[in-house]
Design an enzyme around this catalytic site. Structure first.
Site, PDB file in Angstrom:
ATOM      1  CG  HIS A  29      -3.156  -1.033  -3.015  1.00 23.39           C
ATOM      2  ND1 HIS A  29      -3.465   0.274  -2.729  1.00 23.39           N
ATOM      3  CD2 HIS A  29      -3.134  -1.681  -1.822  1.00 23.39           C
ATOM      4  CE1 HIS A  29      -3.628   0.407  -1.426  1.00 23.39           C
ATOM      5  NE2 HIS A  29      -3.435  -0.765  -0.848  1.00 23.39           N
ATOM      6  CB  SER A  39      -0.935   0.003   1.202  1.00 24.25           C
ATOM      7  OG  SER A  39      -0.232  -0.374   2.349  1.00 24.25           O
ATOM      8  CD  GLU A  65      -4.624   2.717  -5.601  1.00 26.61           C
ATOM      9  OE1 GLU A  65      -4.824   3.928  -5.642  1.00 26.61           O
ATOM     10  OE2 GLU A  65      -3.916   2.185  -4.708  1.00 26.61           O
ATOM     11  CG  ASN A 125      -3.175   4.079   1.020  1.00 23.31           C
ATOM     12  OD1 ASN A 125      -4.311   4.233   1.477  1.00 23.31           O
ATOM     13  ND2 ASN A 125      -2.549   2.931   1.048  1.00 23.31           N
TER      14      ASN A 125
HETATM   15  N1  CAA Z   1     -16.269  -9.567   3.998  1.00 24.89           N
HETATM   16  C1  CAA Z   1     -17.275  -9.762   3.122  1.00 24.89           C
HETATM   17  N2  CAA Z   1     -18.368  -8.952   3.058  1.00 24.89           N
HETATM   18  C2  CAA Z   1     -18.437  -7.940   3.940  1.00 24.89           C
HETATM   19  C3  CAA Z   1     -17.428  -7.700   4.891  1.00 24.89           C
HETATM   20  C4  CAA Z   1     -16.314  -8.567   4.899  1.00 24.89           C
HETATM   21  N3  CAA Z   1     -15.292  -8.403   5.756  1.00 24.89           N
HETATM   22  N4  CAA Z   1     -17.789  -6.628   5.632  1.00 24.89           N
HETATM   23  C5  CAA Z   1     -18.969  -6.209   5.154  1.00 24.89           C
HETATM   24  N5  CAA Z   1     -19.365  -6.994   4.140  1.00 24.89           N
HETATM   25  C6  CAA Z   1     -20.567  -6.859   3.309  1.00 24.89           C
HETATM   26  C7  CAA Z   1     -21.795  -7.198   4.092  1.00 24.89           C
HETATM   27  O1  CAA Z   1     -22.080  -8.573   3.999  1.00 24.89           O
HETATM   28  C8  CAA Z   1     -22.859  -6.339   3.413  1.00 24.89           C
HETATM   29  O2  CAA Z   1     -23.316  -6.985   2.244  1.00 24.89           O
HETATM   30  P1  CAA Z   1     -24.847  -6.751   1.733  1.00 24.89           P
HETATM   31  O3  CAA Z   1     -24.978  -5.275   1.450  1.00 24.89           O
HETATM   32  O4  CAA Z   1     -24.943  -7.576   0.496  1.00 24.89           O
HETATM   33  O5  CAA Z   1     -25.721  -7.197   2.857  1.00 24.89           O
HETATM   34  C9  CAA Z   1     -22.099  -5.093   2.971  1.00 24.89           C
HETATM   35  O6  CAA Z   1     -20.698  -5.465   2.945  1.00 24.89           O
HETATM   36  C10 CAA Z   1     -22.301  -3.966   3.952  1.00 24.89           C
HETATM   37  O7  CAA Z   1     -21.908  -4.438   5.248  1.00 24.89           O
HETATM   38  P2  CAA Z   1     -22.672  -4.109   6.608  1.00 24.89           P
HETATM   39  O8  CAA Z   1     -24.114  -3.829   6.303  1.00 24.89           O
HETATM   40  O9  CAA Z   1     -22.337  -5.146   7.599  1.00 24.89           O
HETATM   41  O10 CAA Z   1     -21.934  -2.829   7.147  1.00 24.89           O
HETATM   42  P3  CAA Z   1     -21.737  -1.423   6.481  1.00 24.89           P
HETATM   43  O11 CAA Z   1     -22.891  -1.004   5.648  1.00 24.89           O
HETATM   44  O12 CAA Z   1     -21.297  -0.584   7.608  1.00 24.89           O
HETATM   45  O13 CAA Z   1     -20.504  -1.627   5.475  1.00 24.89           O
HETATM   46  C11 CAA Z   1     -18.207  -1.577   4.952  1.00 24.89           C
HETATM   47  C12 CAA Z   1     -19.280  -2.106   5.890  1.00 24.89           C
HETATM   48  C13 CAA Z   1     -18.412  -2.146   3.545  1.00 24.89           C
HETATM   49  C14 CAA Z   1     -16.869  -2.018   5.499  1.00 24.89           C
HETATM   50  C15 CAA Z   1     -18.356   0.005   4.880  1.00 24.89           C
HETATM   51  O14 CAA Z   1     -18.394   0.521   6.180  1.00 24.89           O
HETATM   52  C16 CAA Z   1     -17.227   0.664   4.113  1.00 24.89           C
HETATM   53  O15 CAA Z   1     -17.224   0.717   2.892  1.00 24.89           O
HETATM   54  N6  CAA Z   1     -16.245   1.227   4.884  1.00 24.89           N
HETATM   55  C17 CAA Z   1     -15.083   1.893   4.295  1.00 24.89           C
HETATM   56  C18 CAA Z   1     -14.061   0.871   3.927  1.00 24.89           C
HETATM   57  C19 CAA Z   1     -12.860   1.480   3.313  1.00 24.89           C
HETATM   58  O16 CAA Z   1     -12.693   2.682   3.175  1.00 24.89           O
HETATM   59  N7  CAA Z   1     -11.945   0.598   2.906  1.00 24.89           N
HETATM   60  C20 CAA Z   1     -10.665   0.993   2.353  1.00 24.89           C
HETATM   61  C21 CAA Z   1      -9.686   1.102   3.468  1.00 24.89           C
HETATM   62  S1  CAA Z   1      -8.125   1.643   2.871  1.00 24.89           S
HETATM   63  C22 CAA Z   1      -7.383   0.257   2.307  1.00 24.89           C
HETATM   64  O17 CAA Z   1      -7.829  -0.854   2.427  1.00 24.89           O
HETATM   65  C23 CAA Z   1      -6.102   0.461   1.611  1.00 24.89           C
HETATM   66  C24 CAA Z   1      -4.884   0.585   2.409  1.00 24.89           C
HETATM   67  O18 CAA Z   1      -3.829   0.391   1.824  1.00 24.89           O
HETATM   68  C25 CAA Z   1      -4.856   0.971   3.798  1.00 24.89           C
END
Ligand code: CAA
Length: 297
Positions: free
Chosen positions: A141, A120, A153, A191
């Site tokens: 990524h 990342s 990415e 990032n």
């Molecule tokens: N695995 C599989 N599916 C998942 C999951 C997981 N770990 N977590 C959530 N889901 C699915 C759920 O099953 C749900 O599916 P449906 O809509 O079909 O029912 C959907 O995602 C939404 O989940 P929830 O209703 O439980 O919860 P939510 O609406 O709060 O969503 C989230 C959870 C998708 C994580 C949302 O909060 C989100 O998009 N958060 C931001 C995540 C983000 O920014 N990620 C990038 C981080 S940076 C990175 O990764 C890069 C780096 O280098 C640091």
């Protein structure tokens, strides 16, 4: 270009398990390497849990889950990855560790194998240099949670072959993801923008702008972000954010990438976020996180 049939994944933590799940669901024979049996079992359990969740949600047939699980082969030996057409590395963000693994695999794998890193914040060139195949080295990524986030990415270094890059783009589509192309600069696109934003939120908290919950609330309700910056930092891992920020600061030498002292304190205390049960929030009751008292005043 040899076709991609067999996929290898190095590391089966949060990101590696998600990538392995995607590859197996897409029909690839998937070999996953962890450092010992305990981590390998943990990784496999995480993949099973995620596949079961997809079945429960009606997104996957039970038969397709079983077939995907049948395509996943866990191992602790790098030698078992020798036949892979693409190796995707998803181990800790530590250049020396990654380079040791890539240098070993460079000798084990055939000349056609593509090497990819899920880094990342490190540059692809820094890893490609440890191998004899910088032309067959790309960045892939993924984002957390891997099964949910649509983006990958795809990164080309100055040495990446154009055909290999196109193959990597096509591969991400077969995994059901949407690729974007990025140059080989620390942090790539997401990032580069997301990390300074999260670090700024921590500095705002240090400076007493508002409470943690209100900053999170402001960014979710005011801008439609799915998580506020502190919830997201706990979700990504405060240790991971700290490591990424350190690498990006080394690359750019700009204060906006410097890890704030409060983030460092959390990491030192072992408050790495959701995965350790504590971070900016306390996850004793995971459905109802409570803000930690950080004694800032
Ligand atoms: N695995 C599989 N599916 C998942 C999951 C997981 N770990 N977590 C959530 N889901 C699915 C759920 O099953 C749900 O599916 P449906 O809509 O079909 O029912 C959907 O995602 C939404 O989940 P929830 O209703 O439980 O919860 P939510 O609406 O709060 O969503 C989230 C959870 C998708 C994580 C949302 O909060 C989100 O998009 N958060 C931001 C995540 C983000 O920014 N990620 C990038 C981080 S940076 C990175 O990764 C890069 C780096 O280098 C640091």
């Amino acid at each position: 270009m040899p076709e991609i049939r067999r996929v290898a994944v190095l590391g089966c933590g949060l990101m590696g398990s998600g990538i392995a799940e995607l590859a197996a669901r897409a029909g690839f024979d998937t070999h996953v390497r962890e450092i010992d049996d305990e981590f390998a079992n943990k990784g496999r359990t995480a993949i099973e849990k995620s596949l079961n969740r997809a079945v429960e949600k009606g997104k996957l047939e039970a038969g397709a889950r079983d077939a995907a699980l049948g395509r996943i082969h866990m191992t602790t030996r790098l030698e078992d990855l020798a036949e892979a057409d693409i190796v995707i590395e998803a181990v800790t963000e530590d250049l020396a560790l990654k380079n040791r693994m890539f240098a070993t695999l460079d000798k084990l794998c055939g000349p056609g194998t593509i090497f990819a890193s899920n880094t990342s914040s490190l540059t692809i060139a820094a890893m490609a240099a440890a191998t004899s195949r910088p032309d067959r080295f790309v960045g892939l990524h993924f984002f957390n949670p891997v099964p949910v986030m649509k983006l990958v990415e795809v990164v080309r270094s100055i040495a990446t072959d154009g055909g290999v890059f196109q193959q990597a783009l096509a591969f991400t589509r077969t995994l059901g993801k949407e690729p974007v192309e990025a140059k080989d600069t620390s942090g790539f696109i997401v990032n580069r923008l997301l990390v300074p934003y999260m670090l700024d939120a921590i500095r705002c908290l240090e400076q007493g702008l508002a409470s943690m919950e209100d900053i999170d609330k402001a960014m979710t309700l005011g801008t439609g972000y799915p998580m506020g910056p502190f919830t997201l930092s706990d979700f990504v891992g405060n240790d991971t954010l700290h490591a990424i920020a350190g690498i990006m600061f080394d690359e750019f030498r700009e204060p906006r990438f410097a890890p704030p002292p409060l983030l460092k304190r959390l990491v030192t205390a072992g408050w790495h976020g959701r995965k350790t049960g504590r971070g900016f929030y306390d996850y004793s009751d995971p459905k109802n996180p409570k803000p930690m008292s950080l004694q800032l005043t």
